[in-house]
Design a protein around this motif. Sequence first.
Motif, mmCIF file in Angstrom:
data_model
loop_
_atom_site.group_PDB
_atom_site.id
_atom_site.type_symbol
_atom_site.label_atom_id
_atom_site.label_comp_id
_atom_site.label_asym_id
_atom_site.label_seq_id
_atom_site.Cartn_x
_atom_site.Cartn_y
_atom_site.Cartn_z
ATOM 1 N N PRO A 179 32.094 33.419 24.595
ATOM 2 C CA PRO A 179 33.560 33.391 24.536
ATOM 3 C C PRO A 179 34.164 34.790 24.381
ATOM 4 N N ALA A 180 33.507 35.651 23.622
ATOM 5 C CA ALA A 180 34.025 37.014 23.443
ATOM 6 C C ALA A 180 33.979 37.794 24.760
ATOM 7 N N GLN A 181 32.901 37.599 25.535
ATOM 8 C CA GLN A 181 32.807 38.269 26.835
ATOM 9 C C GLN A 181 33.873 37.734 27.792
ATOM 10 N N GLU A 182 34.070 36.427 27.786
ATOM 11 C CA GLU A 182 35.096 35.825 28.640
ATOM 12 C C GLU A 182 36.483 36.337 28.251
ATOM 13 N N ALA A 214 37.184 39.191 26.857
ATOM 14 C CA ALA A 214 37.288 40.604 27.258
ATOM 15 C C ALA A 214 37.605 40.719 28.752
ATOM 16 N N ILE A 215 36.967 39.895 29.562
ATOM 17 C CA ILE A 215 37.243 39.885 31.000
ATOM 18 C C ILE A 215 38.681 39.445 31.244
ATOM 19 N N ALA A 216 39.096 38.391 30.554
ATOM 20 C CA ALA A 216 40.464 37.889 30.696
ATOM 21 C C ALA A 216 41.475 38.959 30.288
ATOM 22 N N GLN A 217 41.188 39.690 29.211
ATOM 23 C CA GLN A 217 42.109 40.741 28.756
ATOM 24 C C GLN A 217 42.262 41.820 29.815
ATOM 25 N N LYS A 218 41.172 42.199 30.461
ATOM 26 C CA LYS A 218 41.253 43.202 31.534
ATOM 27 C C LYS A 218 42.107 42.703 32.683
ATOM 28 N N LEU A 219 41.947 41.443 33.051
ATOM 29 C CA LEU A 219 42.771 40.872 34.117
ATOM 30 C C LEU A 219 44.248 40.846 33.725
ATOM 31 N N ILE A 220 44.523 40.465 32.492
ATOM 32 C CA ILE A 220 45.903 40.395 32.016
ATOM 33 C C ILE A 220 46.522 41.792 31.985
ATOM 34 N N ASP A 221 45.763 42.777 31.533
ATOM 35 C CA ASP A 221 46.262 44.155 31.521
ATOM 36 C C ASP A 221 46.646 44.587 32.938
ATOM 37 N N ARG A 222 45.777 44.284 33.892
ATOM 38 C CA ARG A 222 46.050 44.655 35.289
ATOM 39 C C ARG A 222 47.219 43.844 35.848
ATOM 40 N N HIS A 223 47.329 42.583 35.438
ATOM 41 C CA HIS A 223 48.445 41.736 35.857
ATOM 42 C C HIS A 223 49.779 42.366 35.447
ATOM 43 N N PHE A 224 49.877 42.785 34.190
ATOM 44 C CA PHE A 224 51.129 43.366 33.727
ATOM 45 C C PHE A 224 51.373 44.757 34.310
ATOM 46 N N HIS A 266 38.614 28.672 26.145
ATOM 47 C CA HIS A 266 37.892 27.905 27.161
ATOM 48 C C HIS A 266 38.557 27.902 28.530
ATOM 49 N N GLY A 267 38.748 29.072 29.078
ATOM 50 C CA GLY A 267 39.270 29.170 30.432
ATOM 51 C C GLY A 267 40.776 29.258 30.548
ATOM 52 N N VAL A 268 41.473 29.222 29.419
ATOM 53 C CA VAL A 268 42.928 29.328 29.428
ATOM 54 C C VAL A 268 43.328 30.461 28.489
ATOM 55 N N GLY A 269 44.207 31.317 28.973
ATOM 56 C CA GLY A 269 44.674 32.437 28.171
ATOM 57 C C GLY A 269 46.157 32.320 27.873
ATOM 58 N N ARG A 270 46.531 32.865 26.726
ATOM 59 C CA ARG A 270 47.940 32.884 26.325
ATOM 60 C C ARG A 270 48.296 34.316 25.953
ATOM 61 N N VAL A 271 49.430 34.773 26.478
ATOM 62 C CA VAL A 271 49.895 36.127 26.188
ATOM 63 C C VAL A 271 51.375 36.072 25.838
ATOM 64 N N THR A 272 51.721 36.589 24.684
ATOM 65 C CA THR A 272 53.128 36.735 24.356
ATOM 66 C C THR A 272 53.538 38.147 24.756
ATOM 67 N N ILE A 276 50.993 31.378 30.017
ATOM 68 C CA ILE A 276 49.737 30.645 29.904
ATOM 69 C C ILE A 276 49.020 30.842 31.240
ATOM 70 N N PHE A 277 47.815 31.417 31.191
ATOM 71 C CA PHE A 277 47.057 31.770 32.383
ATOM 72 C C PHE A 277 45.817 30.907 32.538
ATOM 73 N N THR A 278 45.422 30.693 33.783
ATOM 74 C CA THR A 278 44.095 30.146 34.067
ATOM 75 C C THR A 278 43.355 31.156 34.929
ATOM 76 N N ILE A 279 42.043 31.099 34.836
ATOM 77 C CA ILE A 279 41.186 32.012 35.593
ATOM 78 C C ILE A 279 40.171 31.188 36.360
ATOM 79 N N GLU A 280 40.000 31.538 37.626
ATOM 80 C CA GLU A 280 38.999 30.898 38.474
ATOM 81 C C GLU A 280 38.281 31.973 39.268
ATOM 82 N N GLY A 281 36.971 31.921 39.276
ATOM 83 C CA GLY A 281 36.196 32.875 40.060
ATOM 84 C C GLY A 281 36.424 34.320 39.656
ATOM 85 N N GLY A 282 36.697 34.564 38.395
ATOM 86 C CA GLY A 282 36.882 35.922 37.908
ATOM 87 C C GLY A 282 38.244 36.531 38.205
#
Length: 146
Positions: A27-30, A32-42, A105-111, A128-134
């Motif tokens: 979960p911590a690795q997931e 971290a990956i999600a955080q990188k995607l969110i950073d790039r998203h913003f 578990h596959g769903v991210g939340r960012v305020t 509220i984000f979902t991630i599929e295929g990285g």
Amino acid sequence: MKTIIATSALLLASLAHAQEVRTMSTPAQEAAIAQKLIDRHFEIWNETDAARRLPKYPAVDTADFFVADYAGKDTGYANVDRKIGELQKKNAGFRFTPEPITWNHGVGRVTWGYGPKDKPNQIRGEDIFTIEGGKLASARVFIDKH
């Protein structure tokens, strides 16, 4: 026959490795990956130059990525980019300032806050984000009402 056996052995080894890689993800690795995607998203949402935004989408978002907010649902790079351009035009000088992601578990939340430099939290909201295929597959936007 030797070729078939060698190919089968290679295929089995590949499948075993793929299973090992899947089970090694924590979960911590997931998160971290999600955080990188969110950073790039913003970073994309804060980029004011459409020509610099457009090439960034494929590395961050799925081709059918969508943003759903109170105004509707925009799907695909071109439609999301149009939405970003309209938002920036209406709110010149505003930037998103996201907080760290919360992952479950596959769903991210960012305020986040959205506003000019001197009032970065003029508008507050949550995605509220979902991630599929990285990659990011969806973003559902909630704006705090005052």
